[in-house]
Design a protein around this motif. Sequence first.
Motif: not given
Length: 332
Positions: A22-26, A53-54, A85-87, A289-290
């Motif tokens: 969900v992110t490449s940040r750390c 939403a994606d 929310e994603l969970v 595509l998204l």
Amino acid sequence: MSSKNPLIDRFQRTISYARIAVTSRCNLRCTYCMSEEHECHSSASHRDTLKTADIALLIRILAGLGIRKIRFTGGEPLLRNDIAELVRTAKDTVGIETVSLTTNGVLLHKHLDGLRKAGLDALNLSIDTLDRERYRAITRRDVFEQVKANLDILLASKAIPVKLNVVMMRGINSDEIAEFMEFTREHAVTVRFMELQPFDDHQIWKTGRFLGLDKIQALLREIYPELLQHRGTSTEYFSFSLSGYEGSAAIIPAYTRNFCSQCNRIRITSEGTVISCLYDKQGIELLPLLQRNAEIEEISDLFRTAVHQKPEDGRNQGEGENLRTSMSEIGG
């Protein structure tokens, strides 16, 4: 919910597990993953990080293709404020049976209650040492006390099953096997000793720090001759316990990968690329595509194409120069 057209690769493996970065940040800079300068070379990826939403749309499509397990990864997934929310979205998706998450634990105190209420099924916490100074040397951040406090809160709550991911490195933390095993005496956790992998921003992979499955197992048995071995899952095939201990241990041959023949997963990077294997050097771009609101069937076909390209054995893919340099770019 059963899928009419499940994802089956050329080798008749049914793909039922998706890892979504969900992110490449750390917020850490571990020596086996991301260099201090890594993000300045990948600023574009932050603009393109998949939107809430994606991800919700992709989960629905994947469920329709037979995916039953979702794991949220990163980077560090708790850097996203919408992670609970994603969970919840994944848990509410018909067909998804298990939702899990991998985190370094730094921000867990901010999200634990939300994750619990969202219905998170399992949590893997990455912690490679139980020593503060060593933790700072490995991660380049002085946040051990916060991570340990969050781990204590998580275990005390007993709300979510916990596994500890411990990347084993020769001469760095290989002398802490006993400390981690003793951690399982009174805690019902699984400590997973993991092999180092070559996705480290060119930091330590070639410096002799690799500690393989055989050596890790030998060190365990040297300290604990009474160790009981069990037949575990395809990933945790080498599973162990000690009589009277609440928890258990496992060895994950992440590099030597004895479990390739049973691989049932695909990965989606935070940049919107589908990769079918850790050693897939390119993947297939999903983001376009998204961005143009493609039809569900077109996105589904992309997943089918990616699965069709899945190699029988990732070990035969090689370690060429085109490999992604950091695990944060792959999604764990």
